[in-house]
Every structure is written in structure tokens, then in C-alpha cells.
Design a protein around this motif. Structure first.
Motif: not given
Length: 461
Positions: A95-110, A148-156
Motif C-alpha cells: 500500500d505504501i507504493e500505491l501511495f507513492a504512485q498517487a502522490r503526483a495527484d495529491l495537493p502539494p505536500h511533503r 495511509v490510503l485510508g486517510e483523507e488527503p491533506l489540504v494545505p
């Protein structure tokens, strides 16, 4: 949940439908992927009936699949899924790799990544606590809390870019190919879970991959208290330079530690140094982190103060599942003129011997051995400290409380896995809590705090 158009129209198999596996399956389905799901248990399979294909991927022709998502608890060195997937050229990921692949489509984050044999849960929780205290939007996940995939995406927010703080076990790192953390820390590397690896070097290599996935301009910190971690830091230092591959400096914080009730002992000084260093990389100032660390409550089963009765302190350190993680607990109450610790030790041994606990025996007033490894620990300790062969935790607590006096500490820090008598270290710690409550009359919490349970299935380090 976290979703991504990167998964839309693709085909995945998910093997293992406990917490992280179910979160992965739901995220993929919500992203428009075609999912084949399997678990040995019927109940989780039923939750996906009608939305996913239900089939064991080991029985399938995997041609055309984009990935096999497996639980971190699946032993890749012995489970046939690795060879089966390789026949079809399909990557085995988590699931961590799926999160890594999804990062490009998430709002800006670190992203902050935290690994190590011992201390990573406390460091992760403390890092998230500091960021939250400073008003920085953050999510804590990985091997702790929600998958992590069950979390709501962060919004700045008003404080700027949000931060995902991930505790990462070696098992999760093994299943990850492209997670590039803006900041990462490797706390330590000591022998553990060697049944999953071809020797200690392979286990250490797994830990080091967290840093290997980073870019050369990203920040990495190392505990540097053991030779392996020092050597790994030196290798990264050659690649990145002084400011981007650093050794932690716990000594700079020693004068502050007495004000941190949940962070006693030399190991917690290093955990605090790691969390503070990572927070500072995220832009947090001392004026922000110092009050936050003082208010940190700690984690269940990790040097958790259960109660004090008749001047005796009861401490639940059930998470100490090997000698290297028990030794710091034994060091947290130095003997001075008199040894103070009544040590409850034993369970299912991961190695033979006392390991790093040898150096702390002067702090032990009495030992109480339990579980399958109890007789062996009794042999190792005989003639060095007084020993009771208690066998069961209930007997050990009774005997320890009867022998302890004001100022003493009854410490469950087993230096062993729990599986000989308990489902996991959490159940062992909860059992200790309940016995202490019944014996002393203290108002003892019954279970782990919400949000701080392990997300990965199976023991992970």
C-alpha cells in the motif's frame, strides 16, 4: 480515502484483506481500477463481493495485471506469490507504493519516512504531535494508526504545505519502489526478523532502501549509535554531503529530558532527537517544538506508566520484543545506591542470550521470568540477579509487587515476542495493565489509545 487517476483502468490483485489490504482494495476500486481480492478468511472477502473479483491470485493467469498488492505480513521469502508473479512479470508491491504512485495527484505536500528496528513508533507519533502542535496539517500512518490510503488527503492550511508522517517497517519498504521522502530517518539497525531475510546484511539493506529511494537533495538522518547505522550514514554522506546526511545529536537535548515525563531513558532521548530534527527540517522552530515535546503523552506499551501504588511505579513496555529494545528500559532507572527495577522478562525468544541487556543488569533488583523462554532467561540470570521462575505474568506481577518497595519500578519489558502466550504485544500489555489494576486498585486504561494501533499485519520492524 486517498485515490488517484493513475490507477484508473488498471488491473490489480490484492492478497490479504486486513487493515492495509482492505484500504488498498477500497482505494483502488474508488480510483476506477479493476481489483481481484483474496484473503484466507471469508468475512473480509464478503465485504468486497460484487465490487471486486474474488479469487486467489496464485490460481490465476496474471497476464495483464499491473501489480500484486500484498500485506506486509506475507513472507515474500517463503510465500509462493513472489515466484508466481515473477512468471508473468508482475510487480509485487504494498500500500505504501500505491501511495507513492498517487502522490503526483495529491495537493502539494511533503513526506517524512521513519524506520529502524526500535523506536520508530514513538518517533513517528512524536513527530506528528510536534507538527500538529505547531499548526502544520499532518497525517500519521504507515505501520501505525490508519493505513495511509485510508486517510483523507491533506489540504494545505494556514501553516502551509501538509506533511504525511509515515512509520515504515522493513516489510513495507520491501514492497515499495518509488517512495521519495523529503525527509527520512534511520534510527538503528539490530538483528530482528531474520527469518524473513537471508542474514543480517539483507535486513540492514532493506532498511537502507528508504534512503536509497530519496533524491540526492533530500534530507536523511541516522541514529549512529550502532556500527551498522554509522556505516550506512557514511555511505549516504558521500552521496549527499554534510547537511543532507547527518548523525542525530541526542546530547544537545539531555538537559531538557527531565521535563519530558513520557520520554525517559537514553533510547527516548534519541527518539526525541530524531523527531525534533525532522520537525526542524519541516520549518518548526524551538519555540514551537519545546512545549510540544513536554506535552507528549507517549504510546501504549512503550515505556507506558500504568500507575503508582504504595510508592511503586508500574511500567508497561510490552513492545520490547527483543533484547535491544528492552535494554533502554532497563537503563531508564539507573541503580545509584540501590537497584530499583523488578524486571518481568520472557516470552518467545527471538535470539539466544541477553544481548544488550547484559550491560544494564546492575539496575535490576529482581527478575521474574515468564513464558517459553522463561527457563532460559532464568539460567542466564542465575547468580547475577535474584530470579523467580514465575511462568505467568499474573504471578510475576504479584511477586514483584510483594518484593518492591517505595521508589522501585515493576517493569514489563519482556525482550521477547508474545506469541507463545498472547496474540500480539498489545494483548500482552493489556493483560499486564489489567493485573496491575486489579492488584493495586489503580484506575488503569483498558486498551490502546485510538489511532495508535498498528496498521501493518503481522510483526514488523
Amino acid at each position: 480515502m486517498i485515490t488517484s487517476p493513475a490507477f484508473s483502468g488498471k488491473r490489480y490483485a490484492v492478497l490479504g484483506l486486513a487493515r492495509s489490504g482492505m484500504a488498498a482494495a477500497e482505494a483502488l476500486l474508488a480510483s476506477g481500477a479493476q481489483v481481484t481480492a483474496w484473503d484466507r478468511q471469508e468475512e473480509p472477502r464478503a465485504l468486497l463481493e460484487g465490487r471486486a473479483d474474488i479469487a486467489d491470485p496464485l490460481t490465476l493467469d496474471l497476464t495483464g495485471y499491473d501489480g500484486i498488492v500484498v500485506s506486509p505480513g506475507v513472507p515474500l521469502n517463503t510465500h509462493p506469490i513472489a515466484d508466481h508473479a515473477a512468471r508473468f512479470g508482475v510487480p509485487v508491491i504494498g500500500d505504501i507504493e500505491l501511495f507513492a504512485q498517487a502522490r503526483a495527484d495529491l495537493p502539494p505536500h511533503r513526506v517524512i519516512g521513519i524506520t529502524g528496528t526500535n523506536g520508530k513508533s514513538t518517533t513517528t507519533a512524536l513527530t506528528a504531535h510536534i507538527l500538529d502542535h505547531a499548526g502544520v496539517p499532518c497525517r500519521m500512518g504507515g505501520n501505525i494508526g490508519l493505513p495511509v490510503l485510508g486517510e483523507e488527503p491533506l489540504v494545505p492550511g494556514d501553516s502551509g504545505t501538509g506533511v504525511y508522517v509515515l512509520e515504515l517497517s522493513s516489510y513495507q519498504i520491501d514492497l515499495t519502489r518509488s517512495l521519495s521522502c523529503e525527509a527520512a530517518v534511520l534510527l538503528n539497525v539490530t538483528p530482528d526478523h531474520l527469518d524473513r531475510y537471508d542474514g543480517f546484511e539483507a535486513y540492514a539493506f532493506s532498511k537502507g532502501r528508504l534512503m536509497a529511494m530519496q533524491g540526492s537533495g533530500q534530507f536523511a538522518a541516522y541514529g549512529c549509535q550502532d556500527a551498522t547505522t554509522r556505516a550506512m550514514r557514511q555511505a549516504e554522506h558521500a552521496r549527499r554531503g554534510d547537511s543532507l546526511a547527518v548523525c542525530l545529536e541526542p546530547g544537545r537535548l539531555a538537559e531538557l529530558q527531565p521535563d519530558w515525563p513520557a520520554l525517559q531513558g537514553p533510547h527516548n532521548l534519541q527518539n526525541a532527537a530524531a523527531a525534533i530534527t525532522l520537525a526542524e527540517v519541516m520549518g518548526i522552530t524551538r519555540e514551537q517544538w519545546e512545549p510540544a515535546v513536554r506535552t507528549f503523552r507517549g504510546l501504549p506499551h512503550r515505556m507506558e506508566v500504568v500507575c503508582e501504588a504504595d510508592g511503586v511505579l508500574f511500567v508497561n513496555d510490552s513492545k520490547a520484543t527483543n533484547p535491544a529494545s528492552a535494554a533502554p528500559a532497563l537503563a531508564a532507572w539507573p541503580a545509584g545506591d540501590n537497584a530499583r527495577i523488578h524486571w518481568i522478562v520472557g516470552g518467545l525468544a527471538k535470539e539466544d542470550g541477553l544481548g544488550e541487556c547484559e550491560e544494564q543488569l546492575a539496575n535490576v533488583a529482581h527478575a521474574y521470568t515468564i513464558g517459553e523462554a522463561g527457563p532460559r532467561f532464568a539460567e542466564l540470570l542465575d547468580g547475577r540477579v535474584p530470579v523467580e521462575r514465575s511462568e505467568l505474568i499474573c504471578e510475576a506481577v504479584k511477586q514483584a509487587f510483594a518484593a518492591a518497595g517505595p521508589g522501585d519500578v515493576v517493569l514489563l519489558s519482556p525482550a521477547c515476542a508474545s506469541f507463545d502466550q498472547f496474540r500480539d504485544f498489545e494483548k500482552r500489555g493489556e493483560h499486564f495493565r489489567s493485573i496491575v489494576g486489579a492488584l493495586t486498585g489503580c484506575d488503569v486504561p483498558a486498551g490502546s489509545e485510538p489511532g495508535l494501533t498498528k496498521a501493518a499485519e503481522g510483526p514488523a520492524s
